[in-house]
Write a protein that holds these residues in place. Structure first.
Motif, PDB file in Angstrom:
ATOM      1  N   ARG A  26      -6.934  33.533  -7.253  1.00  0.00           N
ATOM      2  CA  ARG A  26      -7.574  32.698  -6.187  1.00  0.00           C
ATOM      3  C   ARG A  26      -7.944  31.026  -6.832  1.00  0.00           C
ATOM      4  NH1 ARG A  26     -12.794  31.915  -8.020  1.00  0.00           N
ATOM      5  NH2 ARG A  26     -13.652  33.346  -9.622  1.00  0.00           N
ATOM      6  N   PRO A  27      -8.150  30.260  -5.792  1.00  0.00           N
ATOM      7  CA  PRO A  27      -8.563  28.865  -6.274  1.00  0.00           C
ATOM      8  C   PRO A  27      -9.675  28.878  -7.472  1.00  0.00           C
ATOM      9  CG  PRO A  27      -8.544  28.817  -3.820  1.00  0.00           C
ATOM     10  CD  PRO A  27      -8.510  30.384  -4.476  1.00  0.00           C
ATOM     11  N   ARG A  28      -9.397  28.196  -8.525  1.00  0.00           N
ATOM     12  CA  ARG A  28     -10.538  28.112  -9.295  1.00  0.00           C
ATOM     13  C   ARG A  28     -10.344  26.501 -10.043  1.00  0.00           C
ATOM     14  NH1 ARG A  28     -11.165  33.314 -11.442  1.00  0.00           N
ATOM     15  NH2 ARG A  28      -9.526  34.690 -10.938  1.00  0.00           N
ATOM     16  N   ALA A  29     -11.570  26.115 -10.535  1.00  0.00           N
ATOM     17  CA  ALA A  29     -11.894  24.898 -11.082  1.00  0.00           C
ATOM     18  C   ALA A  29     -12.192  25.282 -12.690  1.00  0.00           C
ATOM     19  CB  ALA A  29     -13.176  24.261 -10.317  1.00  0.00           C
ATOM     20  N   LEU A  30     -11.403  25.023 -13.693  1.00  0.00           N
ATOM     21  CA  LEU A  30     -11.888  25.158 -15.107  1.00  0.00           C
ATOM     22  C   LEU A  30     -12.746  24.372 -15.265  1.00  0.00           C
ATOM     23  CD1 LEU A  30      -9.301  26.928 -14.627  1.00  0.00           C
ATOM     24  CD2 LEU A  30      -8.433  26.543 -17.054  1.00  0.00           C
ATOM     25  N   SER A  31     -13.789  24.656 -16.197  1.00  0.00           N
ATOM     26  CA  SER A  31     -14.614  23.429 -16.623  1.00  0.00           C
ATOM     27  C   SER A  31     -15.075  23.489 -18.185  1.00  0.00           C
ATOM     28  CB  SER A  31     -16.003  23.854 -15.826  1.00  0.00           C
ATOM     29  OG  SER A  31     -16.541  24.898 -15.686  1.00  0.00           O
ATOM     30  N   PHE A  32     -14.640  24.338 -18.816  1.00  0.00           N
ATOM     31  CA  PHE A  32     -15.034  24.462 -20.252  1.00  0.00           C
ATOM     32  C   PHE A  32     -13.937  24.032 -21.094  1.00  0.00           C
ATOM     33  CE2 PHE A  32     -14.804  26.815 -24.485  1.00  0.00           C
ATOM     34  CZ  PHE A  32     -16.065  26.126 -25.030  1.00  0.00           C
ATOM     35  N   ALA A  33     -14.435  23.113 -21.928  1.00  0.00           N
ATOM     36  CA  ALA A  33     -13.648  22.188 -22.867  1.00  0.00           C
ATOM     37  C   ALA A  33     -14.332  22.087 -24.192  1.00  0.00           C
ATOM     38  CB  ALA A  33     -12.693  21.205 -22.538  1.00  0.00           C
ATOM     39  N   GLU A  34     -13.751  22.138 -25.346  1.00  0.00           N
ATOM     40  CA  GLU A  34     -14.512  21.605 -26.909  1.00  0.00           C
ATOM     41  C   GLU A  34     -13.565  21.597 -27.539  1.00  0.00           C
ATOM     42  OE1 GLU A  34     -17.307  24.684 -27.887  1.00  0.00           O
ATOM     43  OE2 GLU A  34     -15.819  26.038 -28.667  1.00  0.00           O
ATOM     44  N   LEU A  35     -13.630  20.600 -28.497  1.00  0.00           N
ATOM     45  CA  LEU A  35     -12.716  20.511 -29.583  1.00  0.00           C
ATOM     46  C   LEU A  35     -13.339  20.982 -30.894  1.00  0.00           C
ATOM     47  CD1 LEU A  35      -9.935  18.602 -29.950  1.00  0.00           C
ATOM     48  CD2 LEU A  35     -11.557  17.507 -31.522  1.00  0.00           C
ATOM     49  N   LEU A  36     -12.663  21.672 -31.730  1.00  0.00           N
ATOM     50  CA  LEU A  36     -13.026  22.381 -32.975  1.00  0.00           C
ATOM     51  C   LEU A  36     -12.310  21.144 -33.990  1.00  0.00           C
ATOM     52  CD1 LEU A  36     -12.557  26.206 -32.659  1.00  0.00           C
ATOM     53  CD2 LEU A  36     -14.469  24.735 -32.071  1.00  0.00           C
ATOM     54  N   GLY A  37     -13.190  20.292 -34.480  1.00  0.00           N
ATOM     55  CA  GLY A  37     -12.538  19.108 -35.321  1.00  0.00           C
ATOM     56  C   GLY A  37     -12.404  19.857 -36.625  1.00  0.00           C
ATOM     57  N   GLY A  38     -11.215  19.188 -37.252  1.00  0.00           N
ATOM     58  CA  GLY A  38     -11.009  19.588 -38.748  1.00  0.00           C
ATOM     59  C   GLY A  38     -11.717  19.078 -39.718  1.00  0.00           C
ATOM     60  N   ASP A  39     -13.030  18.501 -39.328  1.00  0.00           N
ATOM     61  CA  ASP A  39     -14.077  18.324 -40.111  1.00  0.00           C
ATOM     62  C   ASP A  39     -15.253  19.437 -40.063  1.00  0.00           C
ATOM     63  OD1 ASP A  39     -15.094  17.875 -37.737  1.00  0.00           O
ATOM     64  OD2 ASP A  39     -15.847  15.815 -38.115  1.00  0.00           O
TER      65      ASP A  39
ATOM     66  N   GLY B 210     -19.129  11.722 -18.300  1.00  0.00           N
ATOM     67  CA  GLY B 210     -19.404  11.054 -19.516  1.00  0.00           C
ATOM     68  C   GLY B 210     -18.128  10.419 -20.538  1.00  0.00           C
ATOM     69  N   ARG B 211     -18.268  10.363 -21.671  1.00  0.00           N
ATOM     70  CA  ARG B 211     -17.135   9.789 -22.190  1.00  0.00           C
ATOM     71  C   ARG B 211     -16.273  10.720 -22.545  1.00  0.00           C
ATOM     72  NH1 ARG B 211     -17.836   4.475 -24.295  1.00  0.00           N
ATOM     73  NH2 ARG B 211     -16.634   4.785 -26.325  1.00  0.00           N
ATOM     74  N   SER B 212     -16.456  11.593 -23.117  1.00  0.00           N
ATOM     75  CA  SER B 212     -15.735  13.009 -23.503  1.00  0.00           C
ATOM     76  C   SER B 212     -15.597  13.848 -22.170  1.00  0.00           C
ATOM     77  CB  SER B 212     -16.040  13.923 -24.583  1.00  0.00           C
ATOM     78  OG  SER B 212     -16.178  12.895 -26.000  1.00  0.00           O
ATOM     79  N   TRP B 213     -14.457  13.988 -21.761  1.00  0.00           N
ATOM     80  CA  TRP B 213     -14.427  14.443 -20.322  1.00  0.00           C
ATOM     81  C   TRP B 213     -13.165  15.221 -20.065  1.00  0.00           C
ATOM     82  CZ3 TRP B 213     -10.535  13.140 -16.409  1.00  0.00           C
ATOM     83  CH2 TRP B 213     -11.030  13.066 -14.963  1.00  0.00           C
ATOM     84  N   PHE B 214     -13.615  16.399 -19.090  1.00  0.00           N
ATOM     85  CA  PHE B 214     -12.517  17.306 -18.639  1.00  0.00           C
ATOM     86  C   PHE B 214     -13.132  17.746 -17.287  1.00  0.00           C
ATOM     87  CE2 PHE B 214     -11.151  22.048 -18.450  1.00  0.00           C
ATOM     88  CZ  PHE B 214      -9.765  21.492 -18.129  1.00  0.00           C
ATOM     89  N   LEU B 215     -12.155  17.389 -16.279  1.00  0.00           N
ATOM     90  CA  LEU B 215     -12.532  17.634 -14.851  1.00  0.00           C
ATOM     91  C   LEU B 215     -11.443  17.767 -14.015  1.00  0.00           C
ATOM     92  CD1 LEU B 215     -14.931  17.705 -12.970  1.00  0.00           C
ATOM     93  CD2 LEU B 215     -14.814  15.524 -12.472  1.00  0.00           C
ATOM     94  N   PRO B 216     -10.533  18.991 -14.302  1.00  0.00           N
ATOM     95  CA  PRO B 216      -9.589  19.202 -13.443  1.00  0.00           C
ATOM     96  C   PRO B 216      -9.544  19.317 -11.939  1.00  0.00           C
ATOM     97  CG  PRO B 216     -10.061  21.091 -14.628  1.00  0.00           C
ATOM     98  CD  PRO B 216     -11.276  20.196 -14.742  1.00  0.00           C
ATOM     99  N   GLY B 217     -10.777  19.500 -11.402  1.00  0.00           N
ATOM    100  CA  GLY B 217     -10.879  19.994 -10.067  1.00  0.00           C
ATOM    101  C   GLY B 217     -10.439  21.219  -9.575  1.00  0.00           C
ATOM    102  N   THR B 218     -10.326  21.585  -8.425  1.00  0.00           N
ATOM    103  CA  THR B 218     -10.180  23.092  -7.987  1.00  0.00           C
ATOM    104  C   THR B 218      -8.706  23.356  -7.764  1.00  0.00           C
ATOM    105  OG1 THR B 218     -12.289  23.502  -7.026  1.00  0.00           O
ATOM    106  CG2 THR B 218     -10.431  25.025  -6.564  1.00  0.00           C
ATOM    107  N   ALA B 219      -8.043  24.165  -8.602  1.00  0.00           N
ATOM    108  CA  ALA B 219      -6.485  24.351  -8.380  1.00  0.00           C
ATOM    109  C   ALA B 219      -6.180  25.567  -7.436  1.00  0.00           C
ATOM    110  CB  ALA B 219      -5.763  24.584 -10.101  1.00  0.00           C
ATOM    111  N   GLN B 220      -5.001  25.486  -6.929  1.00  0.00           N
ATOM    112  CA  GLN B 220      -4.998  26.413  -6.297  1.00  0.00           C
ATOM    113  C   GLN B 220      -3.629  27.513  -6.605  1.00  0.00           C
ATOM    114  OE1 GLN B 220      -6.122  26.804  -3.014  1.00  0.00           O
ATOM    115  NE2 GLN B 220      -7.296  25.154  -3.430  1.00  0.00           N
TER     116      GLN B 220
END
Length: 205
Positions: free
Chosen positions: A100-113, A123-133
């Protein structure tokens, strides 16, 4: 007069042996409970490892990460530039949702530090792909602002729900980044582009 016989007493060695067995059973039970925290295990995400260029199959989507890019300047693709004292990291994603159509919204970066850098839908760090079909690939870009020391060895995690990833698939993508990448990006002011999502494949340079 009949004198009652004294009650039979269990041999002391047998009593001690039974007590030791009970203690041992309790100890084993304690070890099992503490060694396998059921609540945490049941609530944990199903992490699906992948690398750049390799599709990862999730319950709700097929996800492929492209080659990461980085710089000290980000081009929003809207006429504005954002500079950082650290590094802008961008990762292109191809998202093919299923069911079904979905809008993924979770993203995080596990840094090497060793730190986790949360990516929001604003905001500045950003992930907004919208609803995909379903059947229509969605092209989007993750952008993350982070210190140069977090670049080498970084992993990107992508999931469905921003606030709750329990008992759900989460992609864990090894971005294949090195200290050489971190050093190069930290001294580069050539803007990297992080445009809006699209249903059209990005133009190849």
């Amino acid at each position: 007069m009949t004198v009652p016989e004294p009650a039979a007493r269990r041999p002391r060695g047998q009593t001690l042996g039974a007590g030791a067995a009970v203690l041992a059973a309790l100890a084993v039970g304690h070890v099992v409970v503490t060694a396998f925290p059921v609540d945490e295990r049941v609530q944990a995400s199903f992490v699906r490892p992948a690398v750049v260029g390799e599709p990862v199959e999730l319950r709700y989507a097929r996800l492929t990460a492209g080659e990461p890019a980085g710089s000290t300047v980000l081009d929003n693709d809207d006429g504005t530039l954002l500079a950082t004292p650290g590094v802008w990291l961008t990762v292109p994603l191809t998202i093919e949702v299923v069911g079904r159509p979905r809008a993924l919204s979770f993203a995080e970066l596990l840094g090497g530090d060793g730190r986790t850098y949360t990516v929001f839908t604003g905001g500045r760090s950003w992930f907004l792909p919208g609803t995909a079909q379903p059947g229509v690939p969605r092209y989007a870009t993750v952008r993350v602002e982070l210190p140069p020391e977090a670049v080498a060895g970084a992993h990107l995690r992508i999931g469905s729900e921003q606030k709750d990833q329990r008992r759900d698939d989460v992609a864990d993508i090894d971005l294949g980044l090195t200290q050489a990448d971190a050093d190069a990006w930290a001294s580069d002011d050539t803007p990297v582009v992080a445009g809006a999502w699209s249903d059209e494949p990005p133009e190849q340079p």
